[in-house]
Design an enzyme around this catalytic site. Structure first.
Site, mmCIF file in Angstrom:
data_model
loop_
_atom_site.group_PDB
_atom_site.id
_atom_site.type_symbol
_atom_site.label_atom_id
_atom_site.label_comp_id
_atom_site.label_asym_id
_atom_site.label_seq_id
_atom_site.Cartn_x
_atom_site.Cartn_y
_atom_site.Cartn_z
ATOM 1 N N GLY A 227 0.815 -1.212 0.000
ATOM 2 C CA GLY A 227 0.000 0.000 0.000
ATOM 3 C C GLY A 227 0.848 1.261 0.000
ATOM 4 O O GLY A 227 0.440 2.296 -0.534
ATOM 5 N N GLU B 106 1.708 1.837 -3.421
ATOM 6 C CA GLU B 106 0.465 2.216 -4.120
ATOM 7 C C GLU B 106 0.143 3.692 -3.877
ATOM 8 O O GLU B 106 -0.324 4.392 -4.776
ATOM 9 C CB GLU B 106 -0.687 1.315 -3.665
ATOM 10 C CG GLU B 106 -0.534 -0.114 -4.194
ATOM 11 C CD GLU B 106 -1.565 -1.080 -3.617
ATOM 12 O OE1 GLU B 106 -1.614 -1.201 -2.377
ATOM 13 O OE2 GLU B 106 -2.314 -1.692 -4.394
ATOM 14 N N GLU C 115 2.716 -8.092 -1.483
ATOM 15 C CA GLU C 115 1.476 -8.668 -0.948
ATOM 16 C C GLU C 115 1.392 -10.176 -1.147
ATOM 17 O O GLU C 115 0.862 -10.902 -0.312
ATOM 18 C CB GLU C 115 0.252 -8.000 -1.616
ATOM 19 C CG GLU C 115 -0.052 -6.604 -1.102
ATOM 20 C CD GLU C 115 0.709 -5.507 -1.821
ATOM 21 O OE1 GLU C 115 1.708 -5.802 -2.520
ATOM 22 O OE2 GLU C 115 0.314 -4.338 -1.682
HETATM 23 N N1 3HC Z 1 1.564 -3.815 9.067
HETATM 24 C C1 3HC Z 1 1.656 -3.910 10.406
HETATM 25 N N2 3HC Z 1 2.802 -4.082 11.072
HETATM 26 C C2 3HC Z 1 3.916 -4.173 10.333
HETATM 27 C C3 3HC Z 1 3.908 -4.089 8.934
HETATM 28 C C4 3HC Z 1 2.656 -3.877 8.286
HETATM 29 N N3 3HC Z 1 2.551 -3.757 6.961
HETATM 30 N N4 3HC Z 1 5.175 -4.208 8.480
HETATM 31 C C5 3HC Z 1 5.954 -4.355 9.560
HETATM 32 N N5 3HC Z 1 5.203 -4.337 10.681
HETATM 33 C C6 3HC Z 1 5.668 -4.440 12.080
HETATM 34 C C7 3HC Z 1 6.332 -5.761 12.381
HETATM 35 O O1 3HC Z 1 5.366 -6.726 12.772
HETATM 36 C C8 3HC Z 1 7.271 -5.397 13.501
HETATM 37 O O2 3HC Z 1 6.500 -5.340 14.680
HETATM 38 P P1 3HC Z 1 7.130 -5.779 16.104
HETATM 39 O O3 3HC Z 1 8.311 -4.898 16.288
HETATM 40 O O4 3HC Z 1 6.018 -5.558 17.035
HETATM 41 O O5 3HC Z 1 7.505 -7.229 15.937
HETATM 42 C C9 3HC Z 1 7.702 -3.982 13.152
HETATM 43 O O6 3HC Z 1 6.715 -3.482 12.245
HETATM 44 C C10 3HC Z 1 9.061 -3.889 12.475
HETATM 45 O O7 3HC Z 1 9.081 -4.839 11.406
HETATM 46 P P2 3HC Z 1 10.362 -5.759 11.110
HETATM 47 O O8 3HC Z 1 10.878 -6.321 12.373
HETATM 48 O O9 3HC Z 1 9.965 -6.683 10.027
HETATM 49 O O10 3HC Z 1 11.370 -4.648 10.594
HETATM 50 P P3 3HC Z 1 12.428 -4.714 9.410
HETATM 51 O O11 3HC Z 1 13.061 -3.385 9.390
HETATM 52 O O12 3HC Z 1 13.262 -5.936 9.522
HETATM 53 O O13 3HC Z 1 11.581 -4.926 8.058
HETATM 54 C C11 3HC Z 1 9.838 -4.469 6.469
HETATM 55 C C12 3HC Z 1 10.718 -3.940 7.624
HETATM 56 C C13 3HC Z 1 10.715 -4.800 5.248
HETATM 57 C C14 3HC Z 1 8.880 -3.392 6.108
HETATM 58 C C15 3HC Z 1 9.108 -5.755 6.908
HETATM 59 O O14 3HC Z 1 8.489 -5.517 8.153
HETATM 60 C C16 3HC Z 1 8.045 -6.190 5.947
HETATM 61 O O15 3HC Z 1 8.338 -6.866 4.981
HETATM 62 N N6 3HC Z 1 6.771 -5.799 6.226
HETATM 63 C C17 3HC Z 1 5.656 -6.210 5.450
HETATM 64 C C18 3HC Z 1 5.567 -5.382 4.186
HETATM 65 C C19 3HC Z 1 4.346 -5.800 3.386
HETATM 66 O O16 3HC Z 1 4.100 -6.969 3.162
HETATM 67 N N7 3HC Z 1 3.568 -4.817 2.949
HETATM 68 C C20 3HC Z 1 2.356 -5.077 2.257
HETATM 69 C C21 3HC Z 1 1.243 -5.081 3.230
HETATM 70 S S1 3HC Z 1 -0.279 -5.597 2.531
HETATM 71 C C22 3HC Z 1 -0.829 -4.250 1.681
HETATM 72 O O17 3HC Z 1 -0.195 -3.234 1.664
HETATM 73 C C23 3HC Z 1 -2.160 -4.416 1.025
HETATM 74 C C24 3HC Z 1 -2.477 -3.279 0.123
HETATM 75 O O18 3HC Z 1 -2.154 -3.627 -1.197
HETATM 76 C C25 3HC Z 1 -3.916 -2.942 0.194
#
Ligand code: 3HC
Ligand code: NAI
Length: 697
Positions: free
Chosen positions: A101, A104, A125
């Site tokens: 997002g 996006e 995603e």
């Molecule tokens: N939503 C909620 N919490 C999230 C999050 C998200 N998208 N991304 C990360 N967090 C949280 C983690 O759970 C973690 O929480 P904690 O400290 O309580 O355990 C904290 O943020 C830090 O995350 P990391 O330990 O993973 O930190 P890094 O610096 O190692 O990595 C990152 C950062 C690369 C952003 C990794 O967290 C990641 O890959 N996040 C997911 C990204 C993702 O998949 N985004 C797409 C989401 S779905 C979407 O956007 C749908 C849309 O199309 C409508």
């Protein structure tokens, strides 16, 4: 600072998102963004808008924790449409990671200026079992072309700012302050009509013929399971026939279908489980970590070299020590060859390969570990040898150094006890090949200090591993469960399921590789030696008959061209009638009546043996959480993430039903199926492993 703040720099409104830790687009942030854009658009003094984030994040995307509940307005696609519809030029100042997002949102902006050190731009995603649901599948193809977008969306891969610029995603890479450069960019756009990606037409002629058919054919064994990849391709294909507004509407429906699947829930569980594993109870986040700048590794065999590569990749200087020049040279050559191969494949640059290799100091003198902050022993699996080595290391290592063993079966307490500093000793159980496998079992012995555990966990992350705590017992967590599962596989063999039936059933179900094919890959001699040392009796001795005979036939697995299967020159496995005959003969000798075992039974027995042993491990406190066990299986044992893990599977079968099935197997097969008291208790209470884990938070 508020969740969204606007600061005016002359005629440019700079809107800043501030939702730590990753600027996830929670309901609060979406509401704040909508309001800020409405105000900036309504303000006659504002002629252009810059949108940026805070710290290292532009935004990591939708707030995944909100997926469990009903979404509240404003929905993200609405907010992005609002941004794109602005009459004033909107420039994204991509200060850091922009994913899902988050990207996006950036695509909804009219232009994107990115800081030059941004490494994570993408739509990941798919890794969560969903697809982009806020226009990403419609706008990214319009920004960078259908083919490139399809690749990024179906793999979830990240690109950096430079690659983003080359692809047409980023309009300008900022060398200096990204917000200042975006503001300057914005000023230059004032008065010009906005350039909206959503209004761009797809050049159908530029789309290669058969692109989508090819993509569909390539997703048969996708790590995200059977649904999301198909959904992603369908959604991107819509760009060929629908305008952005309609395509986005349809994308949202497909997004919902994927999000409702058990695969998406499993993948999101896996995401949070992995992060939860890093939280060690009783060891606060404020624990002062030990400083680890240099690493010493003892033994340059299979594991020692793999571990060395992992640390060199993580930027640590490593001293590696062997007993003979020959063994040392062999190990060093293997390390150098791995870096060269990685450079040839484009995984790292030649300069990186040279740089990493230059940080290696080979030595024949263990006294050279005197300066190391962390020492990892990876010599032969022999208690007397390990004790002798630890007594020596105790004299050599500097005060406060962490001393670890990579043992896979020996008692870490016993090893620690030969030193005068058991608080500094722990197990760091890497998996082979150690430079590739992500799992690191961090074995906490009775006296291991909290700061040593916390430091090991932090190091795991730095070298790209998933650290999970385990306690001391035979096999720790992963291999102890594997022993139970392996026993069941042998039982099924004798009952009439041939290797290809067992591997085939589990691979069709989703395992990367069936258990017998894995044994062939790892080498059958390893298990053989352990079994011979243990002098097995009873059922265990029966289950050893087939694998022992295979080894005694000189078939050690892939490395000798034959094991449970025959292998051709390309290491492609083939069914071997000789092995089928051997299994039949052994069954006959044991008076076991063979039958054909259905695939569902093979899968159920494999999963329930894993989960039953996992429950015992959990109850004994050897594993901290059921989700930790699943994290191990997903990262060290080829268990498909879209199936959640063995404990997740038992939960989703329902523990009541799982208990009934286990008891039925116990009635049929006896003691090896003895139900774990924890499963019995949770089943009676209507509980689950997930609920039990939640209570521990
Ligand atoms: N939503 C909620 N919490 C999230 C999050 C998200 N998208 N991304 C990360 N967090 C949280 C983690 O759970 C973690 O929480 P904690 O400290 O309580 O355990 C904290 O943020 C830090 O995350 P990391 O330990 O993973 O930190 P890094 O610096 O190692 O990595 C990152 C950062 C690369 C952003 C990794 O967290 C990641 O890959 N996040 C997911 C990204 C993702 O998949 N985004 C797409 C989401 S779905 C979407 O956007 C749908 C849309 O199309 C409508
Ligand atoms: P290996 O036999 O490939 O390597 C062991 C190396 O240690 C040899 O090169 C040997 O020369 C060296 N060595 C022996 N004594 C030494 C000493 N006193 N000082 C310095 N070097 C010495 O063995 P492998 O497979 O690397 O295993 C090492 C350890 O890792 C064992 O404890 C094993 O149980 C564990 N392990 C092995 C895994 C595997 O898949 N091979 C997986 C996880 C752990």
């Amino acid at each position: 600072m508020a969740i969204v703040e606007t600061e005016k720099q002359g005629e440019v409104a700079v809107i800043r998102m501030n939702n730590p830790p990753v600027n996830a687009l929670s309901h609060g942030l979406r509401t704040g963004l909508e309001k800020a854009f409405n105000e900036a658009n309504a303000d006659a003094g504002v002629k252009a808008i810059v949108l940026t984030g805070t710290g290292k994040f532009f935004s990591a995307g939708a707030d995944i924790t909100e997926f469990r509940a009903e979404m509240k307005e404003p929905y993200l696609p609405q907010v992005i449409d609002r941004i794109e519809a602005s009459e004033k030029p909107v420039i994204a100042a991509v200060n850091g990671t922009a994913l899902g997002g988050g990207l996006e949102v950036a695509l909804g902006c009219h232009y994107r200026v990115a800081a030059k050190d941004v490494r994570q731009l993408g739509l990941p995603e798919i890794k969560l079992g969903i697809i982009p649901g806020a226009g990403g599948t419609q706008r990214l193809p319009r920004a960078i072309g259908v083919e490139k977008a399809l690749e990024l969306i179906t793999t979830g891969a990240f690109i950096d700012a430079a690659k983003g610029a080359a692809a047409g995603l980023i309009d300008k890479v900022a060398d200096g302050d990204v917000v200042a450069e975006a503001v300057a960019f914005a000023r230059a756009q004032i008065g010009k009509p906005p350039r909206r990606i959503g209004e761009k037409k797809i050049d159908k002629a530029a789309v290669a013929a058969g692109l989508f058919e090819k993509a569909r054919a390539a997703i048969a064994r996708h790590p995200s399971g059977p649904l999301a990849p198909k959904c992603a391709i369908d959604a991107v294909e819509l760009t060929l026939s629908l305008p952005t507004a309609e395509g986005t509407k349809r994308e949202r429906e497909i997004f919902r279908e994927a999000a409702a699947s058990p695969y998406a829930r499993a993948l999101q569980y896996a995401f949070f489980s992995e992060r939860q594993a890093a939280n060690l109870p009783g060891i606060g986040a404020d624990t002062k970590l030990r400083e680890v700048k240099t690493v010493g590794i003892l033994g340059a065999g299979t594991m020692g070299t793999g571990i060395t590569i992992a640390f060199l990749n993580g930027g640590y200087p490593v001293t590696i020590v062997e007993t003979t020049q020959e063994a040392l040279d062999k190990g060093v050559t293997r390390i150098r060859d791995t870096f060269s191969a990685n450079a040839k494949r484009g995984r790292i640059t030649e300069a990186q390969a040279a740089d990493r290799f230059a940080k290696l100091t080979p030595s024949l003198n263990v006294e050279d570990f005197g300066k190391a902050d962390l020492i990892i022993e990876a010599v032969f699996e022999n208690m007397a040898l390990k004790k002798e080595i630890f007594a020596k290391l105790d004299k050599i290592a500097k005060p406060g150094a962490i001393i670890a063993t990579n043992t896979s079966t020996l008692d870490v307490d016993e090893i620690a006890a030969v030193t005068k500093r058991p608080q500094d000793v722990l197990g760091l159980h890497f998996f082979s090949p150690a430079n590739i496998m992500r799992l690191l079992e961090i074995v906490r012995a009775k006296k291991t200090a909290g700061d040593v555990m916390a430091t090991a966990m932090a190091i795991a992350k730095r070298i790209g591993k998933v650290g999970v705590q385990a306690g001391v017992c035979d096999g720790f967590v992963g291999n102890r469960m594997l022993a139970a599962y392996g026993g069941e596989v042998q039982a099924m063999n004798l009952e009439g399921a041939m290797p290809q039936d067992i591997d085939g059933a589990l691979e069709t179900w989703g395992m990367a590789m069936g258990p017998l094919a894995v044994s062939d890959l790892a080498g059958l001699d390893v298990g053989y030696r352990i079994r011979k040392e243990r002098k097995l009796t009873g059922e265990a001795a029966q289950f050893a008959r087939v694998p022992d005979k295979i080894v005694e036939m000189g078939r050690l697995g892939q490395k000798t061209g034959a094991g449970y299967y025959k292998y051709d020159a390309n290491r492609k496995r083939q069914v071997d009638p000789e092995i089928e005959a051997l299994i039949r003969a052994e069954a006959e000798a044991l008076q076991i009546r063979q039958r054909s075992i259905p695939a569902e039974e093979i899968v159920e027995r494999s999963l329930l043996r894993l989960a039953n042993e996992g429950a015992k491990i959990l109850e004994e406190g050897i594993a901290l959480r059921a989700s930790d066990i699943d994290t191990m299986y997903l990262n060290g044992y080829g268990f498909p993430a879209w199936r959640g893990g063995p404990m997740w599977q038992a939960d989703h079968m329902g523990l009541k039903k799982a208990a009934e099935r286990i008891k039925a197997y116990e009635a049929r097969y006896g003691a090896r199926w003895k139900i774990a008291p924890l499963i019995e208790k949770l089943a009676a209470e209507g509980g689950s492993f997930a609920a039990l884990d939640a209570k521990k938070k």
